[in-house]
Design a protein around this motif. Sequence first.
Motif: not given
Length: 866
Positions: A356-360, A393-400
């Motif tokens: 998804l576009a907002v995922l980093q 900001y990409g915080l964790l492997d699967s969380t932004t």
Amino acid sequence: MNYTKDGVVVRLKYNKCKTLLFLSASVGTFLFSSGSYAKEYFNPHLLETTETSVPPVDLSLFSEESVPPGEYNLDVYINGAFIDSGTIPFKLMGKGGSDDASVLPCLTIDQLKKWNVAVDNYPDLAKGSDSCANLSAIPESTIKIKMANQRLELTFPQVAMLRSARGYVPEEKWDDGINAGLLNYNLSGQTSTPRNGGASTNSQFVSLQPGINLGPWRLRNYSTYNHDDERQQWDSVYSTISRDIRALKSQLTIGESNTTAGVFDSQAFTGAQLSSDVEMLPDSMQGFAPVIRGIARSNAEVTVYQNGYNIYKTTVPPGAFEINDMYPTGSSGDLHVVVKESDGSEQSFIVPYASLAVLQRPGQMKYAVSAGKTRASDSRVKEFNFIQSSVAYGLLDSTTLYGGFQQAEDKYTNLLIGTGLNLGTIGAVSVDVSQAWAQIKKSQTAEQTDKESGQSYRIRFSKDFPQTGTDISVAGYRYSTSGYYSLDDFTDTYSSYDTDYHFYNAGRQRNRFDATLSQNTAYGSVNLSLVSEAYWDRSRTDSISVGYSNSWNNISYFMNYSYNHNVAGGSGSGATNNDSTVSLTVSVPFSIFSHNPTYSSINANYNVSGSKNGPTVHNVGLNGLAFDDNSLNWQVQEGYTSDTRKTSGNVNASYQGSKGNITGGYGYDQYNERFNYGLQGGMVAHSGGVTLSRSLNETVALVQAPGIQDAPINGQINIHTDSWGNAVVPYVRPYHENMVNLDGQQMADRDADIENVTKTVVPTRGAVVRARYQTYLGYRAMMTLSYQNKPVPFGAIVTSANDSTDGDMSKSNIVGEDGQVYLAGLQDKGVLLVKWGDGSDQQCHVNYSLNPQPNEIAIVAAPCVQ
């Protein structure tokens, strides 16, 4: 041909008989380690079959498995991967006497750093001579030169290389390009004549995109001109000046622009913006892709598959491993990981994936900061000073985590916070909420403002289900409370419309649902697009499109149904405008009837469409491509309206030329006859003149091959060099390596030669980057040289003076058997220097005179005298 060590190949090509003559004098391929160098001796007298007074050729350099000292234009490969190209000096280096010296490439510490060699781990690299790195300081390194292929191949152990993401291009290679002026232009027009009498009408539209490049700065403008029988109008859509900020991996833009979309909707403004530029990142670090973690029991090969395709492969040592440089592949399927151990056993596992576009990626940040004044296309809408910022900001492997802030003077504030989640087999989803406070005008004449506040909730989802062939590209829902005003809604209330209705019922969005879905089956493909919006003024818009496509024996067909529903709330009447359309299109390629190449690009097509509020129309036609390079696109079509029993027709053609595109057409129906025309293209003004081009993309390459006219550019449709040897490649990718290739096959029939037909350019955004080729213009000749009535010794070096745009250029050639040598770029008269040793009796010169036929190779025998 250029001096080579692997061998000399002389190719003669005659236009009529196409005879190829090859002269090969192999001097051997050499491979030597930087730690030790073999010095096998070759007795040059073995080449002599009869007694001769010609001094023997000095082959000591070849015996040392080296090349003569000098500078050579080479492509550099490290561990099999292309790294760089340029002029590499070769020098005689070593310790002690001549027996310990060898001719080696002189590479500097800075060059090795640029090529990602871990120079800090090897301090002895600096102990070379003449600023040349001591490559023997890196154990197990090897150097291999292939002069026939113009390649320098270096091999270093993996520990000697700095690890970088795949697709990484060092900043040192980024090229801001040359100072230049640019222009894109688009002209279109139409003349319409009523068939039942009346005056003809004319209209024209022109769009211009001029620009100037000065170093890293880019000045751009976009202007339009509209003209018809009643009015004419010029408009400046935007003007900006921009440049990259490399330290921040960002772009700075000043002027009339638009805020970045993603967190907030895009907003036109005048001011300044600093925003992340993902193109500066390697391909493998752009977008979102999950981190793959696993355990290897031995030195193992890890292979990643997606939708049955191998998309990644690497080798890992025993123990835990982590793969974090996957190329993003969009909203695709799960990742299947196979770990193959050294004993042949395998283990496999699945990593769920959605994008998804907002995922980093973890640790990555994408941001944008904008400040200035809102800009409205309608002059009746008031403009406000504002500031906007957003960050993800990409915080964790699967969380932004992402958020944003908007402020318009002291009258409007908006705060947004959200999160993006990779939910594995469920999909990728982002959820956000925004809170807005606004002081709005509810009447055109009111002096006071009313305070409003509200919230907007949004959820977006995407997922691919490869098992069922279902791809949900986008699915989103948004709901806003009655007190929520977006920045556009807020500025619209400060306008000078004629009535107050606009202020009370501004068409503010209440909720929106949109979805794009595709489903592949054994019986074809189904696509769905849906948008449904409702507004607080009780109006709504619904748009649905459903399509089905399939093929049978290369005959393709497509069926589509679309429905559009609108309630026109602007007038307050509530009148409904509804329409629905059904269509069927069938395309039949002529290739099913004949294998003749003439018909391979021709298609017959039939279309029928009917709508609720319109007639049923049938169309049948032909379309195809013409010319060897498919540069001409044509279409002929005839239509019939069943309700009125009237016919219509169209003839259209477009030509894609090297210097622009031209289109034209004629059409008629029961009401009018129409002639339409168009011209699109671009141009680049540079120090060498003005070069015409097709429409330019944001970043372009300027090919310069002086004196080489009408040479094709490989990979480009109908792009050739002009009469000055210049051409524009209109599409190159910024911050990435782009290969620009001249078609070397076209050089065989010319009195010219090009050194290294492939160039690699790495432009920055908006650059005009130069791809300059060294050209040698003049005659080609196969000469048989003799010295003291005997053939010039095998291995002698022949040098000629060649006129070029850069001045006199020296080009070396090697003599083969029986004194034969191939030369290119010769004048009709000149002098050649022949050398086979350092002694005065090992050199001579040739005075030559040529009178060959155009584009043919002269066969000449000439004496060489001291």
